[in-house]
Design an enzyme around this catalytic site. Structure first.
Site, PDB file in Angstrom:
ATOM      1  N   GLU A   1       0.433  -0.911  -0.411  1.00 44.12           N
ATOM      2  CA  GLU A   1       0.175   0.335   0.063  1.00 44.12           C
ATOM      3  C   GLU A   1       0.543   1.036  -0.114  1.00 44.12           C
ATOM      4  O   GLU A   1       1.783   1.589   0.525  1.00 44.12           O
ATOM      5  CB  GLU A   1      -1.462   0.069   1.409  1.00 44.12           C
ATOM      6  CG  GLU A   1      -1.609   1.393   1.891  1.00 44.12           C
ATOM      7  CD  GLU A   1      -2.511   1.618   2.796  1.00 44.12           C
ATOM      8  OE1 GLU A   1      -3.621   1.526   2.811  1.00 44.12           O
ATOM      9  OE2 GLU A   1      -1.835   0.384   3.509  1.00 44.12           O
TER      10      GLU A   1
ATOM     11  N   LYS B   1     -10.258   2.692  -0.956  1.00 43.66           N
ATOM     12  CA  LYS B   1     -10.832   1.974   0.063  1.00 43.66           C
ATOM     13  C   LYS B   1     -11.959   1.986   0.329  1.00 43.66           C
ATOM     14  O   LYS B   1     -12.110   3.398   1.321  1.00 43.66           O
ATOM     15  CB  LYS B   1      -9.283   2.066   0.582  1.00 43.66           C
ATOM     16  CG  LYS B   1      -9.156   1.465   2.010  1.00 43.66           C
ATOM     17  CD  LYS B   1      -7.518   1.968   3.165  1.00 43.66           C
ATOM     18  CE  LYS B   1      -7.229   1.176   4.016  1.00 43.66           C
ATOM     19  NZ  LYS B   1      -6.100   1.826   4.608  1.00 43.66           N
TER      20      LYS B   1
ATOM     21  N   CYS C   1      -5.722  -2.947   2.824  1.00 45.97           N
ATOM     22  CA  CYS C   1      -4.975  -2.401   3.907  1.00 45.97           C
ATOM     23  C   CYS C   1      -6.050  -2.966   4.777  1.00 45.97           C
ATOM     24  O   CYS C   1      -6.750  -4.261   5.518  1.00 45.97           O
ATOM     25  CB  CYS C   1      -4.165  -1.339   4.162  1.00 45.97           C
ATOM     26  SG  CYS C   1      -3.575  -1.943   5.696  1.00 45.97           S
TER      27      CYS C   1
END
Length: 289
Positions: A44, A124, A161
């Site tokens: 990331e 995300k 993540c």
């Protein structure tokens, strides 16, 4: 019959110079391609040190400068460099970057195909907020919805993540037809809980997603000390029963490569019947705040 996808996870440390980080990432992508990878997964936000560690409350001016780092994909150096590398090496390359869209800022992933074409784009969904991981100061919650991408070798589901801790997203991606889950990551020590080591739980939760959905999972993390926050690596790929097939340790920088037989895992999913025996009518609680 087999449908093989050769997946490489890349693990690296990030320095202060973005151009050097992009160059280092490119060298590791080339190494993965030379080893036979068809898909290479970088960590990331690999172009920079992990800037969301800084709380905007502690230093508003510095946080504003960091927010100004976001770019549209066509103006983002790491995105443009990796698009070229995807085409050069003929592989699938998910690229994590800090995206600007008007006044909005997103933690985003753009997936390039082997001709450098854009296969998909994801923002995300789950944004953490805690000491050392102050992402809500920098990122808006993603508005792309969950993302499964068709490629020549199969269907890949992507998260970023903190997404990897949520079984709801993994199950949704599986139901959308994902045959492998990918999670670029930046995770390490907890400044507010220095005695807590989350490396084991971090891996086990994703191994659980693999087992619960009978599909392989790959996760790439960074390593190194960044202003006292230690990133613990341990990048890995596991199979659809959660068995680790390849991994890197807490310090290594490099590439770990595996062959995934996607047809085999399609058969195993059918055998396990975890989609077949679901009872969605009982799951209403999952959609309540």
């Amino acid at each position: 019959m087999s449908r093989i996808l050769r997946v490489a996870v890349i693990q690296m440390a990030m320095g202060q110079d973005a151009n050097e980080n992009i160059g280092h990432a490119g060298a590791l992508v080339a190494e993965a391609a030379a080893a036979g990878a068809q898909l290479a997964l970088l960590p990331e936000l690999f172009a920079h040190r992990y800037f969301p560690a800084l709380s905007a409350k502690d230093d508003p001016a510095a946080a504003a400068e960091l927010r100004a780092r976001a770019r549209e994909p066509e103006r983002c150096p790491e995105v443009q460099a990796m698009a070229l590398l995807a085409r050069t090496h003929g592989l699938i390359l998910p690229v994590s970057y800090y995206e600007a869209e008007g006044e909005h800022r997103y933690n985003s992933l753009i997936v390039f195909g082997p001709e450098g074409q854009t296969l998909g784009h994801y923002r995300k969904s789950h944004i953490p907020s805690g000491e050392g991981y102050e992402e809500r100061d920098y990122f808006d919650p993603g508005d792309s919805g969950f993302c499964v991408i068709d490629c020549a070798h199969g269907r890949i589901g992507v998260g970023i993540c903190w997404d990897q801790w949520f079984p709801e997203q993994a199950r949704a991606l599986s139901l959308m037809g994902a045959e492998v889950l990918l999670y670029p990551s930046a995770i390490g020590s907890e400044p507010g809980r220095p005695e807590l080591d989350t490396a084991g739980p971090w891996r086990r939760v994703m191994q659980g997603h693999a087992v619960a959905n009978t599909l392989p999972v790959a996760a790439s993390n960074r390593v190194g000390d960044e202003q006292g926050q230690r990133f613990y690596g341990t990048s890995f790929v596991c199979d659809g029963y959660g068995e680790v097939m390849a991994e890197l340790d807490r310090e290594q920088q490099g590439v770990a490569l595996v062959e995934l037989d996607l047809e085999r895992w399609a058969r195993e999913r059918h055998f396990m019947g975890l989609h077949r025996d679901r009872r969605p009518g009982l799951y209403g609680q999952l959609t309540k705040d």
